[in-house]
Enzyme design. Structure first.
Site, PDB file in Angstrom:
ATOM      1  N   ASP A 108      -1.857 -18.119   4.517  1.00 35.91           N
ATOM      2  CA  ASP A 108      -2.849 -19.031   3.915  1.00 35.91           C
ATOM      3  C   ASP A 108      -3.403 -19.981   4.977  1.00 35.91           C
ATOM      4  O   ASP A 108      -4.610 -20.212   5.070  1.00 35.91           O
ATOM      5  CB  ASP A 108      -2.280 -19.797   2.706  1.00 35.91           C
ATOM      6  N   TYR A 137       0.816  -1.214   0.000  1.00 32.21           N
ATOM      7  CA  TYR A 137       0.000   0.000   0.000  1.00 32.21           C
ATOM      8  C   TYR A 137       0.849   1.262   0.000  1.00 32.21           C
ATOM      9  O   TYR A 137       0.322   2.359   0.099  1.00 32.21           O
ATOM     10  CB  TYR A 137      -0.903   0.033   1.230  1.00 32.21           C
ATOM     11  N   LYS A 143       4.047 -14.324   5.341  1.00 31.76           N
ATOM     12  CA  LYS A 143       4.377 -15.344   4.337  1.00 31.76           C
ATOM     13  C   LYS A 143       5.907 -15.362   4.225  1.00 31.76           C
ATOM     14  O   LYS A 143       6.482 -15.177   3.142  1.00 31.76           O
ATOM     15  CB  LYS A 143       3.690 -14.980   3.006  1.00 31.76           C
ATOM     16  N   ASP A 195      -5.609  -6.044   5.714  1.00 36.64           N
ATOM     17  CA  ASP A 195      -6.806  -5.580   5.021  1.00 36.64           C
ATOM     18  C   ASP A 195      -7.728  -6.762   4.721  1.00 36.64           C
ATOM     19  O   ASP A 195      -8.927  -6.747   5.015  1.00 36.64           O
ATOM     20  CB  ASP A 195      -6.371  -4.884   3.720  1.00 36.64           C
TER      21      ASP A 195
END
Ligand code: NAD
Length: 364
Positions: A225, A125, A192, A249
């Site tokens: 995930d 972002y 991740k 988000d």
């Protein structure tokens, strides 16, 4: 009684309606608040040619605390998003979104009580983007080929993902302090890092370092995930989650879905000395001016605001009144009825009136 001056930004779309409803219920508690009303968004743009006038930022810098209605992301005004711009200009690096089950809200789950803490200033972002086909994009592709021996297709667009030690430390420390202050037991970092070793990996490294200084709070980490699957299968295992911007988000909306959707999901954007509270949902322009939408998310954002200004009793009074009104299910908006076309659904302002009645009853 403490006197507070709070910046009030009604926003646009459904913003002004839910703001009016929220002011009504906050004032009914009896808390001593003086509103400093300033606006931003599409209506202001039409009159003044800017979506974010200086007076809005000045008011927040002066009063330190604000609450806002949603603002439509403008097209062609030079702003990527007014909301993102405000967070950047005011250094509001932490987005806090509690997701809690309220009896009477339709959901597949009950007894959920999660807090999502999202980093607000960096990651994908940051707004550093390279458009497909432009000269600088080509230069970047060549640079990467030279330095990393990696080919990127020449017809690619590229977005950059910066994650810093400073940004990570700020948000992770904030999460642990929040947990401590709110009697929470555990903070889970989400990342991740197995794939993005130098961005998410850095976030995780900082998390482990900061966590070691809070031995009264349990800490753990999950890969994004796997986290999504676990939140769907066993959300009750989680407490406070801390995430970089993009995952934050997405997981905020996922968690809002666990407790019944955007209509009941509040939030706060918090910096070192300024805090701005707002619902997670947007300006829902198709419902503008219809006195139809659910004001709960903004009312619950006001509850967070009252806690932030250390008016715990008023916060508890307001939260209980909202919860009781929803539990009874009589004076609620269409989205909280068993069927969306239920003729007994009330409008935004009637919902607020019912909450005011509960507050008065509790106080009498
Ligand atoms: P949205 O949240 O405005 O609406 C999505 C759908 O959710 C709506 O069609 C409506 O069915 C439902 N909904 C939302 N709020 C509701 C409420 N209070 N009661 C009942 N139903 C409700 O999302 P969108 O349509 O993607 O965005 C509209 C505009 O808002 C866009 O310009 C977007 O950029 C902006 N936005 C602003 C903020 C903010 O101000 N912080 C946040 C998100 C989106």
């Amino acid at each position: 009684m403490k006197h507070h001056v709070i910046t009030l930004i009604p926003g646009d779309g459904i913003g002004p309606e839910i703001t009016e409803a929220t002011v009504k219920v906050v004032e009914a508690t009896g808390v001593n608040i003086e509103w400093d009303t300033v606006n931003a968004g599409t209506q202001v743009y039409r009159k003044e040619g800017t979506v974010l006038p200086d007076r809005v930022i000045k008011s927040l810098k002066k009063n330190k605390v604000g609450i806002k209605g949603p603002i439509t992301t403008p097209v062609g005004t030079g702003f990527r998003s007014v909301n993102v711009a405000m967070r950047k200009l005011l250094g509001l690096y932490a987005c806090v979104r509690p997701c809690k089950s309220y009896q009477g809200v339709k959901s597949r789950y009950s007894n959920i009580d999660l807090v999502i803490i999202r980093e607000n200033t960096e990651d994908l972002y940051a707004g550093i983007e390279f458009k497909k086909g432009e000269m600088e994009t080509e230069e970047l592709i060549n640079f990467i080929k030279e330095k990393k021996d990696t080919r990127i297709r020449s017809d690619s667009g590229i977005s950059i993902k910066p994650i810093s030690v400073t940004g990570s430390e700020n948000i992770i420390r904030f999460a642990f302090e929040y947990a401590r202050k709110n009697n929470r037991k555990k903070v889970t970092a989400v990342h991740k890092a197995n794939i993005m070793k130098y961005s998410d990996g850095l976030f995780l490294e900082v998390f482990k370092k900061v966590a070691s200084k809070y031995d009264d709070i349990e800490s753990e980490d999950r890969i994004i995930d796997n986290m999504c699957m676990q939140l769907v299968q066993k959300p009750e295992l989680y407490d406070v989650l801390v995430l970089p911007n993009l995952y934050g988000d997405i997981v905020s909306d996922l968690a809002a879905g666990l407790v019944g959707g955007l209509g009941v999901a509040p939030g706060g954007n918090i910096g070192k000395d300024i805090a701005l509270f707002e619902s997670t949902h947007g300006s829902a322009p198709k419902y503008k001016g219809q006195n139809k939408v659910n004001p709960t998310a903004m009312m619950l954002s006001a509850v967070l605001m009252l806690r932030h200004i250390e008016e715990k009793n008023y916060a508890d009074l307001l939260e209980s009144a909202i919860a009781e009104n929803i539990r009874e299910g009589k004076y609620v908006t269409y989205d909280l009825k068993p069927h969306r076309d239920d003729p007994t659904a009330v409008g935004t302002s009637e919902f607020a009136d019912a909450v005011v009645k509960k507050i008065k009853k509790a106080g009498s």
